[in-house]
Design an enzyme around this catalytic site. Sequence first.
Site, PDB file in Angstrom:
ATOM      1  N   SER A   9       0.905  -1.367   0.110  1.00 40.84           N
ATOM      2  CA  SER A   9       0.028   0.118   0.139  1.00 40.84           C
ATOM      3  C   SER A   9       0.890   1.218  -0.137  1.00 40.84           C
ATOM      4  O   SER A   9       1.528   1.390   1.034  1.00 40.84           O
ATOM      5  CB  SER A   9      -0.842  -0.029   1.324  1.00 40.84           C
ATOM      6  N   HIS A  34      -1.067  -1.486  -4.118  1.00 42.91           N
ATOM      7  CA  HIS A  34      -2.379  -1.183  -3.366  1.00 42.91           C
ATOM      8  C   HIS A  34      -2.560   0.386  -3.273  1.00 42.91           C
ATOM      9  O   HIS A  34      -1.613   0.996  -2.537  1.00 42.91           O
ATOM     10  CB  HIS A  34      -2.307  -1.696  -1.973  1.00 42.91           C
ATOM     11  N   ASP A  36      -4.986   3.259  -1.863  1.00 40.57           N
ATOM     12  CA  ASP A  36      -6.178   3.489  -1.046  1.00 40.57           C
ATOM     13  C   ASP A  36      -6.917   4.884  -1.224  1.00 40.57           C
ATOM     14  O   ASP A  36      -6.184   5.830  -1.072  1.00 40.57           O
ATOM     15  CB  ASP A  36      -5.490   3.639   0.598  1.00 40.57           C
ATOM     16  N   MET A  38      -9.588   7.449  -0.355  1.00 40.42           N
ATOM     17  CA  MET A  38     -10.549   7.806   0.800  1.00 40.42           C
ATOM     18  C   MET A  38     -11.091   9.267   0.238  1.00 40.42           C
ATOM     19  O   MET A  38     -10.518  10.129  -0.131  1.00 40.42           O
ATOM     20  CB  MET A  38      -9.642   8.060   1.974  1.00 40.42           C
ATOM     21  N   HIS A  67      -8.482   0.251  -3.767  1.00 45.84           N
ATOM     22  CA  HIS A  67      -9.562  -0.034  -2.581  1.00 45.84           C
ATOM     23  C   HIS A  67     -10.244   1.351  -2.464  1.00 45.84           C
ATOM     24  O   HIS A  67      -9.522   2.334  -2.017  1.00 45.84           O
ATOM     25  CB  HIS A  67      -8.428  -0.256  -1.435  1.00 45.84           C
ATOM     26  N   MET A  69     -12.494   3.499  -0.703  1.00 50.64           N
ATOM     27  CA  MET A  69     -13.304   3.864   0.559  1.00 50.64           C
ATOM     28  C   MET A  69     -13.988   5.146   0.410  1.00 50.64           C
ATOM     29  O   MET A  69     -13.254   6.059   0.717  1.00 50.64           O
ATOM     30  CB  MET A  69     -12.003   3.939   1.941  1.00 50.64           C
ATOM     31  N   MET A 138     -11.542  -6.308   6.034  1.00 53.48           N
ATOM     32  CA  MET A 138     -10.378  -5.165   6.911  1.00 53.48           C
ATOM     33  C   MET A 138     -10.232  -5.519   8.494  1.00 53.48           C
ATOM     34  O   MET A 138     -11.053  -6.058   9.052  1.00 53.48           O
ATOM     35  CB  MET A 138     -11.289  -3.865   6.727  1.00 53.48           C
ATOM     36  N   GLY A 143      -9.023   4.177   7.059  1.00 55.16           N
ATOM     37  CA  GLY A 143      -8.887   5.601   7.117  1.00 55.16           C
ATOM     38  C   GLY A 143      -7.144   6.063   7.273  1.00 55.16           C
ATOM     39  O   GLY A 143      -6.821   6.981   6.701  1.00 55.16           O
ATOM     40  N   GLY A 146      -0.740   2.407   9.423  1.00 56.00           N
ATOM     41  CA  GLY A 146      -0.167   2.239  10.844  1.00 56.00           C
ATOM     42  C   GLY A 146      -0.842   2.247  11.956  1.00 56.00           C
ATOM     43  O   GLY A 146      -0.591   2.432  13.400  1.00 56.00           O
ATOM     44  N   ASP A 176      -6.480  -6.580   5.046  1.00 56.61           N
ATOM     45  CA  ASP A 176      -5.872  -5.114   5.320  1.00 56.61           C
ATOM     46  C   ASP A 176      -6.006  -4.296   6.478  1.00 56.61           C
ATOM     47  O   ASP A 176      -6.984  -4.244   7.018  1.00 56.61           O
ATOM     48  CB  ASP A 176      -6.632  -4.524   4.015  1.00 56.61           C
ATOM     49  N   GLY A 177      -4.713  -4.118   6.753  1.00 56.99           N
ATOM     50  CA  GLY A 177      -4.694  -3.196   8.150  1.00 56.99           C
ATOM     51  C   GLY A 177      -3.872  -3.923   9.473  1.00 56.99           C
ATOM     52  O   GLY A 177      -4.394  -5.162   9.816  1.00 56.99           O
ATOM     53  N   GLY A 178      -2.741  -3.288   9.683  1.00 61.13           N
ATOM     54  CA  GLY A 178      -1.967  -3.995  10.734  1.00 61.13           C
ATOM     55  C   GLY A 178      -1.123  -5.382  10.327  1.00 61.13           C
ATOM     56  O   GLY A 178      -0.820  -5.978  11.134  1.00 61.13           O
TER      57      GLY A 178
HETATM   58  C1  DX5 Z   1      -6.538   1.548   5.805  1.00 62.86           C
HETATM   59  C2  DX5 Z   1      -5.870   1.052   4.113  1.00 62.86           C
HETATM   60  C3  DX5 Z   1      -4.619   0.315   4.431  1.00 62.86           C
HETATM   61  C4  DX5 Z   1      -3.637   1.022   4.994  1.00 62.86           C
HETATM   62  C5  DX5 Z   1      -2.801  -0.260   5.535  1.00 62.86           C
HETATM   63  O1  DX5 Z   1      -7.528   2.241   5.698  1.00 62.86           O
HETATM   64  O2  DX5 Z   1      -7.059   0.530   3.665  1.00 62.86           O
HETATM   65  O3  DX5 Z   1      -4.544  -0.352   3.063  1.00 62.86           O
HETATM   66  O4  DX5 Z   1      -2.937   1.669   3.978  1.00 62.86           O
HETATM   67  O5  DX5 Z   1      -1.753   0.282   6.385  1.00 62.86           O
HETATM   68  P1  DX5 Z   1      -0.879  -0.492   7.505  1.00 62.86           P
HETATM   69  O6  DX5 Z   1      -0.240  -1.665   6.664  1.00 62.86           O
HETATM   70  O7  DX5 Z   1       0.037   0.476   8.063  1.00 62.86           O
HETATM   71  O8  DX5 Z   1      -1.855  -0.907   8.544  1.00 62.86           O
HETATM   72 ZN    ZN Z   2      -6.563  -0.494   1.856  1.00 64.09          ZN
END
Ligand code: DX5
Ligand code: ZN
Length: 219
Positions: A9, A34, A36, A38, A67, A69, A138, A143, A146, A176-178
Amino acid sequence: MNQYIISTSILSADFARLGEEIGAVEWAGADWIHVDVMDGHFVPNLTMGPFIVETCRRITKLPLDVHLMMEEPERYLEAFAKAGASNLTVHVETCPDLRGTLKQIKSLGCKAGVVLNPATPVGEINHVLGEADLVLVMSVNPGYSGQSFMPETIAKVAEVRTKLDALRSSAWLEVDGGIDLETLPLMKEAGATAFVAATAVFKHPQGPPAGVRTLRSLL
Ligand code: DX5
Ligand code: ZN
């Protein structure tokens, strides 16, 4: 195509050096980039649009995993497809006619993905599981990059895996996420096949290629 996908990402990339950052992860063996998107409504943050997708398309040959959002994603699908998106993934929470939206994505020549927020039950996508090319679960509230991984989402991945297998679906099951060296194995064990990572790649102390290689070594 690898059996397991690492989708890096760019949300955590240095945008002053976007070309070099993408080149570095591609060289290190990332599978997808990826992006993102938003909108400041569906999620509090405001990020990228078709222009960035078009820029990425010129930088790399890797598939662009976009992705969305955003509210009313159907208004922008054509623009993202024209910009060079490979996968277009929409949130079930934003799509009153989810089946129609996935159909629209396919008619634009893209892979159709559906994504669930941590609080959205898996049952919400039962009716489209046979049609999705990708299901994204997710593991943080969308959003920001990190954020801390939410362990309660592991069971959701397992639930989606059971349903996809029952349908003999070959859809990617993405998380996706953490995602990092500790959480990736848990999600793989639960049945995920595609792993999004921003921080673990672009903020890796030894640089993005080391981040990609560390994750790959776990797959
Ligand atoms: C969060 C995004 C993710 C984000 C992941 O809303 O959809 O794709 O970039 O970031 P990390 O890998 O740092 O959790
Ligand atoms: Zn994402």
